[in-house]
Design an enzyme around this catalytic site. Structure first.
Site, mmCIF file in Angstrom:
data_model
loop_
_atom_site.group_PDB
_atom_site.id
_atom_site.type_symbol
_atom_site.label_atom_id
_atom_site.label_comp_id
_atom_site.label_asym_id
_atom_site.label_seq_id
_atom_site.Cartn_x
_atom_site.Cartn_y
_atom_site.Cartn_z
ATOM 1 N N LYS A 23 -4.988 -6.601 2.308
ATOM 2 C CA LYS A 23 -6.190 -6.854 3.141
ATOM 3 C C LYS A 23 -5.808 -6.904 4.618
ATOM 4 O O LYS A 23 -6.479 -6.299 5.460
ATOM 5 C CB LYS A 23 -6.800 -8.181 2.728
ATOM 6 C CG LYS A 23 -7.737 -8.792 3.768
ATOM 7 C CD LYS A 23 -8.325 -10.118 3.332
ATOM 8 C CE LYS A 23 -7.509 -11.295 3.759
ATOM 9 N NZ LYS A 23 -7.659 -11.739 5.152
ATOM 10 N N ARG A 124 -8.237 -21.281 15.974
ATOM 11 C CA ARG A 124 -8.062 -19.828 16.076
ATOM 12 C C ARG A 124 -8.437 -19.284 17.465
ATOM 13 O O ARG A 124 -9.268 -18.426 17.636
ATOM 14 C CB ARG A 124 -8.853 -19.100 14.994
ATOM 15 C CG ARG A 124 -8.757 -19.629 13.587
ATOM 16 C CD ARG A 124 -7.432 -19.419 12.911
ATOM 17 N NE ARG A 124 -7.086 -18.068 12.613
ATOM 18 C CZ ARG A 124 -7.415 -17.434 11.477
ATOM 19 N NH1 ARG A 124 -8.138 -18.044 10.583
ATOM 20 N NH2 ARG A 124 -7.019 -16.182 11.266
ATOM 21 N N ASP A 309 0.489 -17.732 4.364
ATOM 22 C CA ASP A 309 -0.563 -17.395 3.397
ATOM 23 C C ASP A 309 -0.144 -17.661 1.961
ATOM 24 O O ASP A 309 -0.963 -17.553 1.052
ATOM 25 C CB ASP A 309 -0.973 -15.923 3.554
ATOM 26 C CG ASP A 309 -1.657 -15.683 4.893
ATOM 27 O OD1 ASP A 309 -1.613 -14.541 5.380
ATOM 28 O OD2 ASP A 309 -2.187 -16.645 5.469
HETATM 29 C C1 EPZ Z 1 -3.381 -13.088 10.742
HETATM 30 O O1 EPZ Z 1 -4.283 -13.967 11.404
HETATM 31 C C2 EPZ Z 1 -3.855 -12.983 9.299
HETATM 32 N N1 EPZ Z 1 -5.208 -12.416 9.260
HETATM 33 C C3 EPZ Z 1 -3.866 -14.377 8.648
HETATM 34 O O2 EPZ Z 1 -4.266 -14.232 7.290
HETATM 35 C C4 EPZ Z 1 -2.419 -14.912 8.684
HETATM 36 O O3 EPZ Z 1 -2.388 -16.203 8.113
HETATM 37 C C5 EPZ Z 1 -1.954 -14.968 10.143
HETATM 38 O O4 EPZ Z 1 -2.042 -13.642 10.735
HETATM 39 C C6 EPZ Z 1 -0.522 -15.440 10.269
HETATM 40 O O5 EPZ Z 1 0.332 -14.603 9.552
HETATM 41 C C7 EPZ Z 1 -5.351 -11.076 9.371
HETATM 42 O O6 EPZ Z 1 -4.395 -10.334 9.547
HETATM 43 C C8 EPZ Z 1 -6.752 -10.560 9.278
HETATM 44 P P1 EPZ Z 1 -2.085 -15.324 14.479
HETATM 45 P P2 EPZ Z 1 -4.237 -14.109 13.036
HETATM 46 O O7 EPZ Z 1 -2.751 -14.771 15.682
HETATM 47 O O8 EPZ Z 1 -3.916 -12.806 13.647
HETATM 48 C C9 EPZ Z 1 -2.412 -19.186 17.244
HETATM 49 C C10 EPZ Z 1 -5.466 -14.779 5.338
HETATM 50 O O9 EPZ Z 1 -5.591 -15.790 4.624
HETATM 51 N N2 EPZ Z 1 -3.008 -18.295 18.251
HETATM 52 O O10 EPZ Z 1 -0.703 -14.860 14.131
HETATM 53 O O11 EPZ Z 1 -5.475 -14.794 13.457
HETATM 54 C C11 EPZ Z 1 -3.339 -19.377 16.047
HETATM 55 O O12 EPZ Z 1 -4.282 -20.402 16.316
HETATM 56 C C12 EPZ Z 1 -5.468 -14.911 6.851
HETATM 57 O O13 EPZ Z 1 -5.332 -13.606 4.902
HETATM 58 C C13 EPZ Z 1 -3.276 -18.813 19.527
HETATM 59 O O14 EPZ Z 1 -3.025 -19.979 19.810
HETATM 60 O O15 EPZ Z 1 -2.994 -15.110 13.194
HETATM 61 C C14 EPZ Z 1 -2.376 -19.761 14.951
HETATM 62 O O16 EPZ Z 1 -2.099 -21.154 15.034
HETATM 63 C C15 EPZ Z 1 -5.543 -16.362 7.294
HETATM 64 N N3 EPZ Z 1 -3.830 -17.991 20.467
HETATM 65 C C16 EPZ Z 1 -1.113 -18.961 15.282
HETATM 66 O O17 EPZ Z 1 -1.250 -18.559 16.663
HETATM 67 C C17 EPZ Z 1 -4.133 -16.663 20.185
HETATM 68 O O18 EPZ Z 1 -4.622 -15.954 21.089
HETATM 69 C C18 EPZ Z 1 -0.960 -17.698 14.428
HETATM 70 O O19 EPZ Z 1 -2.127 -16.932 14.601
HETATM 71 C C19 EPZ Z 1 -3.851 -16.170 18.888
HETATM 72 C C20 EPZ Z 1 -3.282 -17.004 17.940
#
Ligand code: EPZ
Length: 437
Positions: A23, A124, A309
């Protein structure tokens, strides 16, 4: 999806199970097709709610999309993409919609979207996305919950991410391919799903190189053409199915599992005492469960660390192992919501901030529980398989967001899972039966 999933106690699950595409690779690859004009074909695409949401979003922008659910083949023609505005109700339904911001800005020079907002596992924020798009020449206004961005000319930059954010890396890459010059992203996310996305961009004609230690170099300006791509198999589905066999003392063979994308996870299963066999070239995993699993501690981290995840599903295995496990969730600030539900089933778990301490017990007990996110829902399903009696899981729509037919795959292995429709939603609540109309 009203109603609930009824999960009966399961004896040893066993079987050979095929996986489907990831996904978290498909969603960003679908968004990246906005960068091309023409018809692309994606294979091995799961039929899940998040994919259907992204299809609706692309159609709303003017793309023509055909999805053959039997062959898992998605055809997307972006020739007549006309809009660069995404409706609020679509943005709010799925956070991954933020991934169209970069390609729309790259293609049209402007984009108008609603802010995706947070979700149950965390606020997020998208500051890493916005700050770096500004650095690359975008001017961004936020009015209420709407974001307007435009860019006359996108500039290549040396971007440093303070955290290897998956989504921010993906959005910056999709801007950089349209910026003149070479952009480097330092401390980029190199999750397998990100690498599958980069493989698609390179097939389109983008010039991208991964440089050590964790840098993505993108030489912008190439004309990108439509592609044909088979999506990588879902390592998260693989991990969840392996745990179903481990938790019920069974055996499972996953011929397509990308073992080398699950190294730390598989190491932890071996530390628990489960027998793991990996296929040649790292394709395929067989697990034979130990009957005396030992509790193991772990800490989630960006790839190649333990995947956040799989934290919730792996916690269930610790609940039924001997000893004590400490689990640190370091990626999201509120991703321990499944703990309360597991405690209802008899799990011995203490939470202190983002650390859960799990003391293994001999048995869990079926009871009504509530899923609050995709992976937490999967954890409750696994707990229900091991629990004595019947577990009813409401909030099952979360499961269908991230897993295609996991119910059927587990039933084929010997589980007894049944979705009970809301109309007949008879809620066994502590012995009282409440008839819901
Ligand atoms: C992706 O989310 C995945 N979703 C998530 O899967 C996965 O858990 C996550 O990466 C981490 O591996 C998709 O790919 C659609 P991040 P994403 O940006 O991109 C913080 C599932 O269950 N952050 O790596 O949103 C954020 O709050 C989902 O399949 C900021 O602070 O994850 C988090 O604490 C859940 N500022 C951390 O970084 C930003 O601008 C990681 O987020 C962006 C992120």
């Amino acid at each position: 999806m009203k109603g609930y999933l009824k999960v009966e106690h399961s004896t040893k699950l066993h079987g050979k199970v095929s996986l489907i595409g990831a996904k978290n690779a498909v969603l960003v690859i679908m968004a990246s097709l906005i960068l091309t004009e023409g018809k692309s074909t994606l294979k091995n695409v799961p039929f899940s709610d998040d994919i259907m949401q992204m299809i609706q979003l692309l159609r709303d922008l003017g793309a023509e999309v055909l999805f053959n659910k039997e062959t898992h083949t998605l055809e997307i023609d972006t020739t007549f993409l006309v809009r660069c505005q995404v409706k609020k109700e679509i943005m709010k339904q799925m956070r991954a919609s933020i991934l169209v911001m970069g390609p729309l800005l790259a293609r049209f020079g402007k984009v108008n979207i609603a802010l995706p907002g947070g979700c149950i596992i965390g606020a997020r924020p998208i500051n890493y996305h916005l700050n770096n798009l500004r650095k690359m020449g975008a001017s961004i206004q936020i009015e209420g919950e709407y974001l307007f961005a435009h860019a006359k000319k996108l500039k290549s930059q040396r971007i440093v991410l303070e955290y290897p954010s998956v989504g921010a890396t993906e959005n910056i890459v999709m801007i950089a391919v349209a910026a003149q010059g070479t952009t480097r992203i330092i401390n980029a996310s190199l999750e397998p799903e990100v690498l599958d996305f980069i493989a698609v961009l390179k097939k389109m004609g983008a010039k991208i190189v991964i440089e050590p230690p964790a840098t993505i170099a993108i030489e912008g300006g190439a004309l990108l053409k439509p592609v044909e791509h088979t999506i990588m198999y879902d390592r998260l589905e693989a991990g969840s199915l392996l745990l179903a066999a481990a938790i019920t003392g069974g055996k499972i063979e996953l011929p397509h599992a990308p073992a080398y994308n699950l190294d730390v996870f598989l190491l932890k299963l071996q530390e628990m005492g489960h027998y793991i066999e990996i296929g040649s070239e790292g394709i395929g995993v067989t697990l034979k469960a130990t009957h005396s699993p030992k509790a193991v501690s772990f800490k989630t981290a960006p790839y190649p660390g333990f995947p956040t995840d799989l934290q919730a599903p792996m916690m269930v295995a610790q609940c039924l192992a001997s000893g004590t496990a400490t689990i640190d969730e370091t990626v999201f600030e509120n991703r321990l919501l499944h703990v309360h539900e597991l405690q209802k089933m008899g799990a011995q778990i203490k939470v202190d901030g983002s650390r859960a301490t799990v003391i293994g017990v001999d048995e869990l007990y079926g009871t009504p529980v509530i899923a609050s996110d995709i992976r937490g829902g999967c954890a409750l399903l696994l707990a229900g398989l091991a629990a004595k009696g019947i577990t009813t899981i409401s909030g099952v729509h979360h499961l269908s967001r991230g897993y295609e037919s996991i119910q059927k795959k587990l039933n084929d292995m010997g589980a007894s899972l049944e979705y009970v429709d809301a109309a007949m939603f008879v809620h066994h609540n502590y012995g009282r039966i409440i008839e819901y109309q």
